[in-house]
Design an enzyme around this catalytic site. Structure first.
Site, PDB file in Angstrom:
ATOM      1  N   ARG B 252      -8.881  -3.174   6.597  1.00 58.29           N
ATOM      2  CA  ARG B 252      -7.644  -3.128   6.278  1.00 58.29           C
ATOM      3  C   ARG B 252      -6.739  -1.616   7.282  1.00 58.29           C
ATOM      4  O   ARG B 252      -7.174  -0.730   5.837  1.00 58.29           O
ATOM      5  CB  ARG B 252      -6.243  -3.705   5.767  1.00 58.29           C
ATOM      6  CG  ARG B 252      -6.169  -3.243   4.690  1.00 58.29           C
ATOM      7  CD  ARG B 252      -4.689  -4.548   3.668  1.00 58.29           C
ATOM      8  NE  ARG B 252      -5.736  -4.990   2.365  1.00 58.29           N
ATOM      9  CZ  ARG B 252      -5.043  -3.378   1.608  1.00 58.29           C
ATOM     10  NH1 ARG B 252      -4.607  -2.141   2.338  1.00 58.29           N
ATOM     11  NH2 ARG B 252      -5.126  -3.934   0.644  1.00 58.29           N
ATOM     12  N   HIS B 256      -1.267  -4.000   1.934  1.00 57.22           N
ATOM     13  CA  HIS B 256      -1.280  -4.803   1.689  1.00 57.22           C
ATOM     14  C   HIS B 256      -0.534  -6.153   2.903  1.00 57.22           C
ATOM     15  O   HIS B 256      -0.511  -7.037   3.320  1.00 57.22           O
ATOM     16  CB  HIS B 256      -0.943  -5.541   0.366  1.00 57.22           C
ATOM     17  CG  HIS B 256      -0.815  -6.638   0.200  1.00 57.22           C
ATOM     18  ND1 HIS B 256      -2.275  -7.599   0.017  1.00 57.22           N
ATOM     19  CD2 HIS B 256      -0.299  -7.095  -0.850  1.00 57.22           C
ATOM     20  CE1 HIS B 256      -1.888  -8.721  -0.294  1.00 57.22           C
ATOM     21  NE2 HIS B 256      -0.179  -8.708  -1.134  1.00 57.22           N
ATOM     22  N   TYR B 265      -3.297   4.331  -4.180  1.00 57.90           N
ATOM     23  CA  TYR B 265      -3.724   3.140  -4.584  1.00 57.90           C
ATOM     24  C   TYR B 265      -5.294   4.079  -3.612  1.00 57.90           C
ATOM     25  O   TYR B 265      -6.335   3.769  -4.070  1.00 57.90           O
ATOM     26  CB  TYR B 265      -3.907   2.242  -4.917  1.00 57.90           C
ATOM     27  CG  TYR B 265      -4.000   1.305  -3.908  1.00 57.90           C
ATOM     28  CD1 TYR B 265      -4.766   0.608  -2.904  1.00 57.90           C
ATOM     29  CD2 TYR B 265      -2.103   0.935  -3.501  1.00 57.90           C
ATOM     30  CE1 TYR B 265      -4.145  -0.114  -1.466  1.00 57.90           C
ATOM     31  CE2 TYR B 265      -2.296   0.062  -2.521  1.00 57.90           C
ATOM     32  CZ  TYR B 265      -2.846  -0.643  -2.117  1.00 57.90           C
ATOM     33  OH  TYR B 265      -2.917  -0.944  -0.294  1.00 57.90           O
TER      34      TYR B 265
END
Lengths: 331, 356
Positions: B252, B256, B265
């Protein structure tokens, strides 16, 4: 409802078996799933003989996987079946809690009725049979708190069979709690054939003007014994068998409490957050001005259900119930 | 393990068909059809993010980068099959026939969005991770019991494979030979946790060995590999051979959800690099160019068509009747209980007869 004329003498266990048998016969979409329910007939023999009669494709031994087979049953229920799953003991339902809370109980709401979960979850519950730890839990209020699932708990063979048939016919999930202490403790005449006990309706077992005693499942014999003892002392009780823990039979309770003005609630579940709290709220809402004494609760303690070496201390006894009745009488 | 489960490809990143055996599969018609579906759901995804930024829908989970996995798998289904999506699989759902308006409604906090149109058997997106896996095993089992040839597809991410329900669902399906395809999109991050922290296994496909079911690892950005392997797994399911596990390797590009910041991250250059090299649409564009079939006007045409469809769905979503508070109460049970009726009556009285 077809009225059955013939009766037979059955224990509570046999009455549940009879209800399952009738529904397996009656409806092709009824399917049983659980651990050891097939060849073995269930650890309590509730499904004894049913696999032989209806085949492995309808009475299904599943892998040891409460979340897995409850989840799979949700998929089956949404796809045209009426699964009846057996959780071997209520204390083992917790892995399936997520499936029940996040899916079974809310699929109808999420999809505005497009997908539904007409499923029954059977679970023996309660202490008093010297079973190992975790086999004795009575955590019904975890499920009465959960919106979208009904909770029933018969105390006798007649109600067990009628409630089982009603639960299977219900279009929504039903948790069916079986008092294992009462499984074989008595026999009674049960009509042959199909009949139902309406979900949401309690039953008055004795009539008295002094105190309303509310109990269900395995606490009914305890409440009855206390009521009998108190009768010797001149105190007459309405003993109400709730039978359904959600939705509660409001009218039965309110009519009785408005008459007596005194209430004792008996349940073996822990006191805090227990169904007793809901009952007291109901009395507060609907019968506040009729009260002659604060309602009393006789319950399991706010401690984990102990090892069976201690269960006689943990469980409500006729003595504790009688003391509570005396307390509300003397207030 | 990587050698036992090599990544299967039909078209490589350069747009070349890797093996002669697939030459017949990769036709201009299919390429254009797959491309336009991927372009359509990508445009939906971008529109949804934009609407969220403007406060016109709620938190949104984007799937950009995973279009090949969702389009290739959904197009392999037959109309009567079941689909069990997660919150990131509405691309697949819309390819399978879900209404764009309803998908927008779902992301705008409306139950109405969970209702699939035309009797389509699309479950509402699973929010708790992996919980849909046993449902798919059960619904597929029910199809088998009914004696149909229908199958189910169940989507889940790499993180879901760590959950107990993954094991219980795959185990159940394998024991009872449920006709279900477990379609894993390994986008390599479960929010912030990389797959190396999710499991010690080199692949997800290898987990199939434990259930004695076929497991394959495919390039999830190669829509043809996805279509081919999903079709094969569905055929096995329909033939009574039971479930299969597909691991589609993908990525992706974005967050998220719109409430997440992936810069916290992971290095954003990695996503930019993936976009430039392994993008599912780019791969088909390259094939079309290699074949001399690429046509800017055609791309513009399908994009305009998709934009019109999406804009119409946004208008329908925004002109949808306001939330009716009765919905909260009326769908808990088939027949409402007295507690719910009492709460409804008192609440509606308090807020007035117009329902708001």
């Amino acid at each position: 409802m077809k009225m059955a004329l013939q009766t037979k003498t059955l224990t509570l266990v046999q009455a549940i078996t009879d209800g399952l048998d009738i529904m397996l016969e009656d409806r092709e979409d009824v399917i049983l799933l659980g651990e050891d329910i097939g060849t073995n007939g269930g650890v309590f023999r509730v499904t004894e003989g049913l696999q032989k009669k209806y085949g492995e494709h309808r009475v299904i031994d599943t892998p040891l996987s409460e979340a897995g087979f409850v989840g799979a049953a949700i998929g089956m229920a949404a796809n045209g079946f009426r699964p009846v799953v057996e959780i071997q003991f209520l204390g083992f339902i917790y892995p399936a809690y997520e499936q029940i809370m996040t899916h079974a109980s809310r699929l109808r709401m999420r999809t505005m009725g497009h997908f539904t979960v007409p499923m029954v979850i059977r679970a023996p519950y309660g202490a008093g049979v010297r079973a190992p730890e975790i086999h004795c839990d009575s955590t019904e209020s975890i499920f009465t708190h959960m919106p979208g699932i009904k909770v029933v708990c018969p105390s006798n063979a007649y109600d067990a069979k009628g409630l089982m048939i009603a639960a299977i016919e219900d279009p929504d999930p039903v948790l069916f709690l079986e008092p294992m202490r009462s499984y074989r403790s008595s026999r009674e005449e049960v009509p042959e054939g199909k009949y139902t006990v309406e979900i949401g309706k309690g039953n008055k077992l004795t009539h008295g003007d002094d105190v309303t005693v509310i109990a269900w499942g395995a606490m009914i014999p305890v409440a009855m014994k206390a009521a009998e003892e108190m009768k010797q002392k001149g105190v007459e009780c309405d003993v109400l068998d709730l039978r359904t823990l959600y939705p509660i039979d409001k009218d039965l309770i309110i009519q009785s409490v408005q008459k007596t003005g005194r209430t004792v609630i008996v349940h073996e579940a822990h006191e805090t957050g227990g169904t007793g709290s809901d009952l007291i709220s109901l009395i507060n809402d609907e019968a506040f001005l009729y009260q002659k004494a604060p309602a009393e609760r006789v319950t399991g303690f706010d401690a984990p259900v102990p090892y069976f070496g201690f269960e006689e201390y943990y469980l409500p006894t006729p003595k504790r119930v009688a003391a509570a009745i005396e307390k509300v009488m003397k207030f | 393990m990587e050698k036992l489960f090599p990544i299967i490809r039909v078209i490589d990143q350069g747009g070349n068909v890797v093996s002669d055996e697939h030459k017949e599969l990769v036709t201009e018609e299919r390429v254009k059809s797959f491309y336009s579906e991927m372009a359509r759901i990508r445009m939906f995804d971008r529109k949804a993010i934009s609407l969220q930024r403007q406060g016109r829908i709620g938190t949104y989970a984007p799937f950009e980068g995973q279009e090949a996995s969702q389009v290739g798998s959904a197009l392999a289904l037959e109309g009567d099959d079941w689909m069990f999506p997660t919150y990131r699989d509405h691309g697949a759902a819309m390819v399978f026939g879900h209404s764009l308006r309803n998908i927008f409604l779902f992301w705008n906090g409306r139950n109405e969005g969970c209702i699939p149109p035309d009797g389509k058997k699309i479950f509402p997106p699973a929010i708790p991770i992996a919980t849909q896996i046993p449902h798919a095993a059960g619904a597929a089992f029910a199809e088998k019991q009914k004696g149909t040839k229908n199958a189910a597809i169940c989507y889940f991410g790499d993180g879901a494979t760590s959950e107990g329900d993954f094991h219980e669902g795959l185990n159940f399906a394998s024991v009872f030979k449920s006709p279900v395809v477990f379609f894993n999109q390994n986008n390599q991050y479960a929010i912030s946790v990389p797959v190396s922290r999710q499991m010690n296994s080199a692949t997800i496909a290898q987990k199939a060995i434990a259930y004695d079911m076929p497991g394959v690892r495919i390039d999830g950005n190669d829509v043809f590999a996805v279509y081919l392997e999903t079709s094969r797994a569905l055929e096995r399911a329909r033939n009574g051979e039971g479930p299969s596990l597909i691991e589609a390797m993908t990525w992706r590009y974005g967050a998220h959800t719109t409430a997440d910041d992936p810069a916290k991250y992971r290095n954003q250059d990695e996503s930019a690099m993936k976009r430039a090299e392994t993008d599912p649409l780019l791969r088909l564009e390259r094939w079309l160019k290699n074949e001399g079939l690429f046509d800017e006007a055609w791309v513009k045409e399908i994009e305009e068509k998709a934009a019109m469809e999406i804009d119409a769905a946004v208008r329908e979503m925004e002109s949808y009747p306001p939330a009716d508070p009765a919905v909260i109460f009326d769908y808990v049970f088939a027949k409402s209980t007295w507690t719910i009726e009492k709460q409804k009556r008192e609440y509606l009285k308090l807020i007035g007869s117009d329902g708001r």
